[in-house]
Design an enzyme around this catalytic site. Structure first.
Site, short mmCIF file in Angstrom:
data_model
loop_
_atom_site.label_atom_id
_atom_site.label_comp_id
_atom_site.label_asym_id
_atom_site.label_seq_id
_atom_site.Cartn_x
_atom_site.Cartn_y
_atom_site.Cartn_z
N ASP A 449 0.85 -1.19 0.00
CA ASP A 449 0.00 0.00 0.00
C ASP A 449 0.89 1.24 0.00
O ASP A 449 1.87 1.32 0.74
CB ASP A 449 -0.89 0.01 1.25
CG ASP A 449 -1.97 1.07 1.17
OD1 ASP A 449 -3.04 0.75 0.61
OD2 ASP A 449 -1.74 2.17 1.64
N HIS A 462 -4.54 14.34 -9.49
CA HIS A 462 -4.69 12.91 -9.81
C HIS A 462 -3.77 12.46 -10.94
O HIS A 462 -3.43 11.28 -11.02
CB HIS A 462 -6.15 12.61 -10.16
CG HIS A 462 -7.05 12.61 -8.97
ND1 HIS A 462 -7.16 11.54 -8.12
CD2 HIS A 462 -7.87 13.59 -8.45
CE1 HIS A 462 -8.03 11.82 -7.15
NE2 HIS A 462 -8.47 13.07 -7.33
N ASP A 466 -1.66 9.22 -10.68
CA ASP A 466 -1.69 8.13 -11.67
C ASP A 466 -0.29 7.79 -12.16
O ASP A 466 0.02 6.61 -12.41
CB ASP A 466 -2.56 8.54 -12.87
CG ASP A 466 -4.04 8.56 -12.52
OD1 ASP A 466 -4.41 8.04 -11.45
OD2 ASP A 466 -4.84 9.09 -13.34
N ASP A 482 11.49 -10.68 -14.24
CA ASP A 482 12.80 -11.11 -13.74
C ASP A 482 12.69 -12.29 -12.77
O ASP A 482 13.70 -12.69 -12.18
CB ASP A 482 13.52 -9.94 -13.06
CG ASP A 482 13.83 -8.81 -14.03
OD1 ASP A 482 13.91 -9.10 -15.25
OD2 ASP A 482 13.98 -7.66 -13.58
N GLU A 494 -4.67 2.45 -4.29
CA GLU A 494 -3.22 2.40 -4.16
C GLU A 494 -2.73 1.09 -3.56
O GLU A 494 -1.58 0.99 -3.13
CB GLU A 494 -2.74 3.58 -3.29
CG GLU A 494 -3.13 3.49 -1.82
CD GLU A 494 -4.49 4.12 -1.53
OE1 GLU A 494 -4.72 4.50 -0.38
OE2 GLU A 494 -5.30 4.23 -2.47
N ARG A 503 11.09 -20.25 1.16
CA ARG A 503 10.95 -21.23 2.23
C ARG A 503 10.63 -20.60 3.58
O ARG A 503 10.06 -21.23 4.45
CB ARG A 503 12.24 -22.05 2.34
CG ARG A 503 12.50 -22.93 1.13
CD ARG A 503 13.73 -23.78 1.34
NE ARG A 503 13.95 -24.67 0.19
CZ ARG A 503 14.98 -25.51 0.11
NH1 ARG A 503 15.88 -25.56 1.09
NH2 ARG A 503 15.11 -26.27 -0.96
#
Length: 589
Positions: A449, A462, A466, A482, A494, A503
């Site tokens: 977040d 905005h 964006d 990757d 967001e 593991r």
């Protein structure tokens, strides 16, 4: 450009297929025309040179010779009786036939009970023989005809008497002729070779259609296979090839098979056309007419075995009348489909126009409107062989067209699926895709977040917000490429999600923290208008098999813990319910 090239290639293929079909059409037409034009007068026709004695009961030759009711100017309808004597005076015959040693009696081998033969010679001797239906079948000739050796032993004929017993029609009597044995055998051999080739083409068409149906499951392919098989049965039976494969077959069985197969092939043409043509090419009223004709054609297939013996002379005209609605329906359907710009109907017309035209000619003959030499029958068989080849090409084209439509529909569906499961701003998979993800035991769920993202939107607008989200999306996608992450999602606003394998939470957290810091650095570099660094908080939880909701709650709880402790950090939730705070934000200097 690729689509345009494929369309051009497909158009060229269709034009080549139509040209090949037209070449075959002209070849078949030429063969039929030559066959009809070559129907010469090599044989000696007897009906118009004979006298008839017809009745409802059989008459012995001795009584028949004494009768005064012989008709020496017979018309077409005069032979429509169960028992018909035909008397031929040798003086009315060509001299070559009157004295030929290897003389054959030939005629149409439609079903009849037997044939009484009586020959009188110039030396005053006479010979009488009787041939039943099975014996006649064993002396089959070219096409639907039989050629019966007279065995004159070289004696010149003075008179020939032939009685036809219980025929299914008058053709046996009306088409009777004398022929030389060598000429009859040569014609029979040529006809057998031609019929064998035609049957081979039909069987190949049937095999190809069945094989194609196994792959494509298109109904019209199966219907075409049935038509090809039925026409093969018809050709084998009516051309007398059936007597080669099954010598014990009677004339009656041969007639039932040929009449039944012809009617059923006409019936199967209805569902074939309705499934082969484009749906919009056939109006509903035409479909109703086709559904009405289908049972009529099926009834025609069993009409001959049901009523053939009781309606001997009426059966053939009535049977052929069943085909008249089918021919009219075919013409109306083709006209309608053509006017609706159907492409498939072009192949139908190319393939079926010739067989339908030949079938109409046979219907006229079946109605006893006129008679024609046996060579005319060859035209119908050649037309059917031509139809088999052209329709194989047509079926292959239609299957290719349907496959292209199917592939296009699948591609469109896949494209819509991708659009439905993709976030429009970042290009990452969305929440719908996240919900469909399958999780394994070693998978770790990451919830990320953006810290104080509302302040970014409120302060910079905005568009800048964006831009920040796009950078995050691109960096997460690169991490997936990757193989740092298995998958990544934008879950909403967001908030982002990711799947990472490891593991232990410690190892995964170290990798994730490096990615989190790299994203913050990239945002600072690519969105320089931002005065303060954009950081991210993350919650991490190991997946519990079969319990994604529980894992999500654990990761969400860890994320909120990270937020509550000051943001810009990772919180790892262990399976025992405790959270471990990792990589705390360093205190300000």
């Amino acid at each position: 450009m690729l689509l345009s090239a494929l369309q051009k290639e497909k158009a060229i293929y269709e034009k080549l297929s139509m040209k090949r079909g037209l070449v075959l059409f002209y070849v078949a037409l030429a063969v039929i025309f030559l066959g009809m034009a070559g129907a010469g007068n090599a044989a000696e026709p007897l009906y118009q040179k004979s006298c008839l004695l017809a009745g409802e009961r059989p008459v012995d030759i001795r009584i028949a010779k004494q009768k005064s009711s012989w008709n020496c100017s017979p018309d077409i309808g005069d032979a429509n009786y169960p028992y018909v004597w035909i008397r031929v005076d040798a003086r009315n015959l060509t001299s070559d036939y009157a004295g030929t040693e290897d003389l054959r009696l030939a005629s149409d081998a439609m079903a009849f009970e037997g044939l009484q033969l009586h020959m009188e010679f110039t030396d005053g001797s006479s010979v009488s023989r009787y041939y039943d239906s099975r014996a006649i079948a064993q002396n089959f000739g070219a096409g639907t005809w039989f050629t019966l050796p007279l065995k004159t032993n070289g004696k010149p004929l003075s008179a020939l008497y032939v009685r036809v017993d219980r025929p299914m029609g008058s053709l046996v009597t009306r088409m009777m002729e004398l022929d030389r044995g060598a000429a009859a055998d040569a014609e029979k051999l040529t006809a057998m070779i031609v019929f064998a080739l035609i049957v081979g083409m039909m069987l190949l068409a049937a095999f190809y259609s069945v094989s194609l149906f196994v792959v494509m499951h298109a109904r019209f392919v199966l219907y075409h296979a049935f038509i090809a098989i039925l026409l093969t049965i018809y050709t084998v039976a009516s051309s007398s090839l059936i007597f080669v494969f099954f010598p014990e077959t009677t004339l009656w069985v041969r007639s039932i098979l040929s009449y039944g197969a012809a009617a059923m092939s006409m019936a199967m043409l209805v569902p074939f056309l309705f499934s082969f043509l484009e749906r919009e090419a056939v109006a509903p009223v035409m479909r109703w007419l086709g559904l009405a004709f289908f049972p009529l054609a099926c009834f025609a297939a069993i009409f001959v075995p049901l009523f053939g013996r009781e309606m001997a002379f009426g059966i053939r005209p009535i049977y052929h009348l069943f085909f008249v609605p089918g021919a009219l329906l075919f013409v109306a359907l083709c006209i309608q489909a053509w006017r609706r710009n159907s492409r498939a109907v072009q192949y139908v017309i190319l393939a079926w126009a010739l067989p339908i035209a030949m079938a109409v000619e046979r219907v006229f003959r079946g109605l006893n409107l006129y008679s024609a030499p046996v060579e005319w029958d060859f035209g119908f068989y050649v037309a059917m062989g031509y139809e088999a080849i052209v329709m194989v090409m047509a079926v292959a084209w239609r299957v290719s067209q349907l496959r292209g439509e199917r592939d296009k529909a699948v591609a469109s569906h896949n494209e819509l699926t991708v659009l439905a499961e993709t976030d429009g701003l970042t290009g990452l998979p969305n929440r719908r895709s996240f919900d469909q993800q399958e999780w394994m035991h070693d998978d770790h769920l990451v919830l990320l977040d953006v810290d104080h993202f509302k302040k970014v939107n409120d302060r910079y607008g905005h568009l800048i917000g964006d831009a920040v989200l796009k950078v995050i999306g691109r960096e997460l996608a690169a991490a997936v490429e990757d193989r740092v992450l298995v998958r990544a999602w934008r879950l909403g606003g967001e908030e982002f999600g990711a799947l990472i394998v490891g593991r232990s939470g410690d190892v995964v957290s170290e990798v994730l923290d490096g990615l989190r810091q790299a994203i913050s650095e990239t945002i600072a570099s690519e969105v320089p208008v931002l005065e303060d660094p954009v950081t991210m908080s993350a919650g991490l939880a190991q997946t519990e098999e079969g319990s994604l909701p529980k894992t999500y709650r654990s990761a969400d709880a860890a994320l909120y813990r990270a937020k509550g402790l000051g943001r810009n950090r990772i919180c790892y939730s262990q399976n025992n319910g405790h959270s471990i705070i990792i990589f705390e934000r360093p205190a300000a200097a």
